[in-house]
Design a protein around this motif. Structure first.
Motif, PDB file in Angstrom:
ATOM      1  N   ARG A  49       0.831  -1.218   0.000  1.00 18.56           N
ATOM      2  CA  ARG A  49       0.000   0.000   0.000  1.00 18.56           C
ATOM      3  C   ARG A  49       0.857   1.257   0.000  1.00 18.56           C
ATOM      4  NH1 ARG A  49      -2.017  -3.041   4.018  1.00 18.56           N
ATOM      5  NH2 ARG A  49      -1.208  -1.599   5.583  1.00 18.56           N
ATOM      6  N   VAL A  53      -4.930   4.410   0.438  1.00 17.25           N
ATOM      7  CA  VAL A  53      -5.346   3.963  -0.887  1.00 17.25           C
ATOM      8  C   VAL A  53      -6.859   4.068  -1.055  1.00 17.25           C
ATOM      9  CG1 VAL A  53      -5.662   1.525  -0.306  1.00 17.25           C
ATOM     10  CG2 VAL A  53      -4.913   2.140  -2.597  1.00 17.25           C
ATOM     11  N   VAL A 108      -8.039  -5.123   5.720  1.00 19.84           N
ATOM     12  CA  VAL A 108      -7.670  -5.854   4.500  1.00 19.84           C
ATOM     13  C   VAL A 108      -7.869  -7.342   4.692  1.00 19.84           C
ATOM     14  CG1 VAL A 108      -5.744  -6.434   2.979  1.00 19.84           C
ATOM     15  CG2 VAL A 108      -6.061  -4.079   3.734  1.00 19.84           C
ATOM     16  N   PRO A 131     -10.587  -1.107   1.528  1.00 14.90           N
ATOM     17  CA  PRO A 131      -9.150  -1.029   1.229  1.00 14.90           C
ATOM     18  C   PRO A 131      -8.674  -2.082   0.238  1.00 14.90           C
ATOM     19  CG  PRO A 131      -9.552  -0.840   3.591  1.00 14.90           C
ATOM     20  CD  PRO A 131     -10.842  -1.222   2.972  1.00 14.90           C
ATOM     21  N   GLN A 147      -3.168  -1.554  -7.920  1.00 20.00           N
ATOM     22  CA  GLN A 147      -2.043  -2.416  -8.291  1.00 20.00           C
ATOM     23  C   GLN A 147      -2.094  -2.763  -9.779  1.00 20.00           C
ATOM     24  OE1 GLN A 147      -2.775  -5.528  -5.467  1.00 20.00           O
ATOM     25  NE2 GLN A 147      -1.230  -4.808  -4.021  1.00 20.00           N
ATOM     26  N   LEU A 171      -7.084  -1.307  -3.375  1.00 22.44           N
ATOM     27  CA  LEU A 171      -5.663  -1.639  -3.495  1.00 22.44           C
ATOM     28  C   LEU A 171      -5.414  -2.517  -4.720  1.00 22.44           C
ATOM     29  CD1 LEU A 171      -2.764  -1.705  -2.416  1.00 22.44           C
ATOM     30  CD2 LEU A 171      -3.434  -3.640  -0.978  1.00 22.44           C
TER      31      LEU A 171
END
Length: 323
Positions: free
Chosen positions: A16, A34, A202, A100, A108, A104
């Motif tokens: 992150r 994020v 997460v 999150p 990515q 994320l």
């Protein structure tokens, strides 16, 4: 190409902090989490950075607060994907909730795509100038510029002071040093606490995602078992017995196995089936003898037999008398 990368690709193992630092350096922003990319404006401008002029920045809303405005940003992003023939499926309903893990994973993937286009380097791209024409872009630029100005002031040269003032200042610093240490330790503890909370979020999101995946598989099996063409089969009954069991009881599995074993037992033939199977196996001599008998009757009379004369026919040991 990044549009077809798998879930186990190295792109999905970027942390992150690295993602946040990459966004801030590319777009001259000052986001700290994020989840702040959930409204979709950041994703739109990242695509504008690697494909200058492709994104209509005047339609992007950096001040999006409700789901309607966020969805509008993702519509702009989807139009750009269609123009560039990018087949990436964007799960908008999950992203706008600000979870999150979902944001994320999308960032990515987006970083991997940007790295695959011109090495991820946005040449001569003025992020603040491009953001000026978008809705809420000026306020975002002010927020991004505020931390840099504060850092510049703190690192600038201090004005000269008299010796007496320096002495008093040193005394004040010596008395307030323990207080600053306490504040710094409390701030570091709060930061570590926030990091732990984010990691737990997460982890929970990943568990919920795995739970939903396996539940959808079980639901597909249930729908298949309800198909009229196969719902009467013992194997289907065995699957439903396991599927609808409310307790982890080994007896349920044993009963299901018994239902499957019943399906594998051979079926007994009825007397009619046995007779029908024996008919084709009668000796050829008996068949021929019956035919000769009828031929002799036909040649002796010179005409075909009538139904009224059937009683006078000699059967000559025909197998038909057995029935």
């Amino acid at each position: 190409m990044a549009t077809t990368i798998g879930i186990m690709d190295s792109a999905y193992f970027v942390g992150r902090n690295e993602i946040v630092a990459w966004i801030n350096s590319t777009l001259q922003l000052s986001i700290s989490k994020v989840e702040e990319t959930a409204p979709g404006a950041v994703a739109c401008q990242l695509m504008d950075a690697v494909h200058p002029g492709m994104v209509p920045m005047h339609k992007v809303k950096f001040d999006a607060k409700n789901e309607y405005d966020m969805i509008q940003n993702y519509k702009v992003l989807q139009d750009v994907f269609n123009k560039l023939k990018i087949t990436k499926h964007v799960e908008v309903n999950k992203l706008i909730k600000g979870r999150p893990l979902d944001n994320l994973e999308f960032m990515q993937w987006l970083k991997r795509y940007c790295d695959s286009v011109n090495g991820g380097a946005a040449t001569n791209y003025n992020a603040m100038e491009r953001r000026e024409i978008s809705k809420g872009g000026k306020e975002t630029n002010k927020k991004a510029a505020a931390p840099s100005q504060a850092n510049g002031k703190s690192s600038g040269p201090a004005p000269r002071a008299h010796a007496s003032q320096n002495t008093r200042r040193n005394d004040a610093h010596s008395t307030s040093a323990p207080q600053r240490n306490v504040k710094s330790s409390s701030n570091s503890g709060a930061h570590a606490h926030d990091e732990q909370i984010t990691e737990l979020k997460v982890f929970i999101d990943s568990l919920e995602k795995e739970r939903d995946f396996y539940f959808s598989k079980l639901r597909d099996i249930e729908i298949l078992c309800q198909t009229p063409e196969i719902d009467h089969l013992p194997i289907v009954s065995a699957i439903q017995k396991i599927l609808y069991s409310t307790e982890a009881d080994p007896a349920v599995v044993a009963e299901a196995q018994a239902l499957v074993m019943q399906q594998n037992q051979p079926l007994a033939l009825s007397p009619i089936d046995e007779i029908s199977e024996e008919k084709p196996n009668r000796p050829e001599a008996q068949k021929r003898k019956s035919i000769d008998c009828f031929e002799a009757f036909d040649m002796g009379s010179g005409s075909r037999p009538r139904l009224s004369d059937i009683s006078d026919v000699q059967y000559c040991d025909s197998p038909l008398i057995n029935y």
